[in-house]
Enzyme design. Structure first.
Site, PDB file in Angstrom:
ATOM      1  N   HIS A 153      11.726   3.766   0.576  1.00  0.00           N
ATOM      2  CA  HIS A 153      13.075   3.240   0.354  1.00  0.00           C
ATOM      3  C   HIS A 153      13.942   3.311   1.605  1.00  0.00           C
ATOM      4  O   HIS A 153      15.158   3.206   1.515  1.00  0.00           O
ATOM      5  CB  HIS A 153      13.747   3.989  -0.807  1.00  0.00           C
ATOM      6  CG  HIS A 153      13.124   3.688  -2.134  1.00  0.00           C
ATOM      7  ND1 HIS A 153      13.290   4.496  -3.246  1.00  0.00           N
ATOM      8  CD2 HIS A 153      12.318   2.667  -2.535  1.00  0.00           C
ATOM      9  CE1 HIS A 153      12.610   3.985  -4.258  1.00  0.00           C
ATOM     10  NE2 HIS A 153      12.016   2.887  -3.858  1.00  0.00           N
ATOM     11  N   THR A 206      10.279  13.329  -9.523  1.00  0.00           N
ATOM     12  CA  THR A 206      10.557  11.918  -9.772  1.00  0.00           C
ATOM     13  C   THR A 206      10.911  11.699 -11.239  1.00  0.00           C
ATOM     14  O   THR A 206      10.430  12.408 -12.123  1.00  0.00           O
ATOM     15  CB  THR A 206       9.361  11.029  -9.405  1.00  0.00           C
ATOM     16  OG1 THR A 206       8.270  11.330 -10.273  1.00  0.00           O
ATOM     17  CG2 THR A 206       8.938  11.262  -7.962  1.00  0.00           C
ATOM     18  N   SER A 207      11.720  10.669 -11.489  1.00  0.00           N
ATOM     19  CA  SER A 207      12.153  10.387 -12.854  1.00  0.00           C
ATOM     20  C   SER A 207      11.118   9.607 -13.647  1.00  0.00           C
ATOM     21  O   SER A 207      11.141   9.600 -14.882  1.00  0.00           O
ATOM     22  CB  SER A 207      13.459   9.582 -12.826  1.00  0.00           C
ATOM     23  OG  SER A 207      13.238   8.301 -12.262  1.00  0.00           O
ATOM     24  N   GLU A 215      11.665  18.987 -15.481  1.00  0.00           N
ATOM     25  CA  GLU A 215      11.275  18.746 -16.869  1.00  0.00           C
ATOM     26  C   GLU A 215      10.388  17.513 -16.880  1.00  0.00           C
ATOM     27  O   GLU A 215      10.409  16.717 -15.936  1.00  0.00           O
ATOM     28  CB  GLU A 215      12.497  18.550 -17.751  1.00  0.00           C
ATOM     29  CG  GLU A 215      13.434  17.463 -17.290  1.00  0.00           C
ATOM     30  CD  GLU A 215      14.746  17.461 -18.059  1.00  0.00           C
ATOM     31  OE1 GLU A 215      15.278  16.358 -18.267  1.00  0.00           O
ATOM     32  OE2 GLU A 215      15.220  18.541 -18.448  1.00  0.00           O
TER      33      GLU A 215
END
Length: 235
Positions: free
Chosen positions: A106, A173-174, A200
């Site tokens: 990115h 990372t999401s 999480e």
């Protein structure tokens, strides 16, 4: 197991003081993403976009690498094979921790890009709409970051690395931003063992062979220690 590909996201830098998109009260909440992280927003108001990225650049300079960054740099140094770090982050904390050959898919806050001729150079601390490109002289300078709607960098290299990976890890990372969210599937198709390390479980946690949860500064060093111990046991 020789080739490791590691994808890192905002979660690995959060403990260094660099907030994620989702942090309440963080820098991202003070701006409309459509206005500061899209080509259209830049076309409408380049001064606002430069203001936002000047603030992010200052935040990045003030941040320091944490134990997770240092652990991955150690893995690169000591692993008896290839360790490629691919990051969605635009900070330079991996490099400051000693990592090498990091792919910034990115882009990077520390770099500038000319929208007219494509020239790239080290960004000054403060950028402004009237800045001229050092190569062509155009007033078309922008941060060298990938905005929403733009193609991430070096995707061919990343795809080739995933195709030969024996181990793929996603850290912080999401699991919601593509194409990075699809890397686990690419690696699994190539036969790699896949592991997620996250505060999480992410949206794509079910696609991984193994999920390790907890603060990055705790779980990443422990994971690296385990990997290096296994490698040493095989030698």
């Amino acid at each position: 197991m020789r080739n490791i590909v590691i994808l890192t996201g905002a979660g690995i830098s959060a403990e260094s003081g660099l907030g994620t998109f989702r942090d309440a009260g963080g820098l991202w909440t003070q701006y409309d993403l459509e206005e500061v992280a899209t080509p259209e927003g830049f076309a409408r108001n380049p001064a606002l976009v430069h203001e936002f990225y000047n603030a992010r650049r200052a935040n990045c300079r003030a941040a320091r690498p944490n134990a997770a960054h240092f652990a991955l740099a150690r893995l690169q140094r000591e692993w008896p094979g290839e360790v490629l770090i691919v990051t969605q982050n635009v900070d330079d904390l991996h490099e400051r921790a000693g990592a090498r050959n990091v792919i910034h898919m990115h882009g990077e806050l520390a770099r500038a890009l000319c929208g007219a001729c494509g020239h790239r150079w080290d960004a000054p601390e403060v950028m402004a709409p009237d800045d001229r490109c050092p190569a062509c002289g155009a007033r078309a300078t922008r941060p060298d970051v990938v905005w929403f709607g733009e193609m991430p960098y070096r995707m061919d290299e990343i795809g080739a690395a995933l195709a030969r990976a024996d181990l793929f890890a996603a850290i912080g990372t999401s699991g919601t931003v593509y194409p990075a969210a699809g890397f686990v599937a690419e690696a699994a198709m190539a036969g790699a063992h896949t592991v997620e390390l996250n505060l999480e479980p992410s949206a794509t946690a079910g696609a991984f062979d193994e999920v390790i949860t907890g603060p990055a500064t705790e779980i990443v060093p422990a994971w690296v220690e385990r990997l290096l111990g296994q490698a040493g046991g095989r030698e």
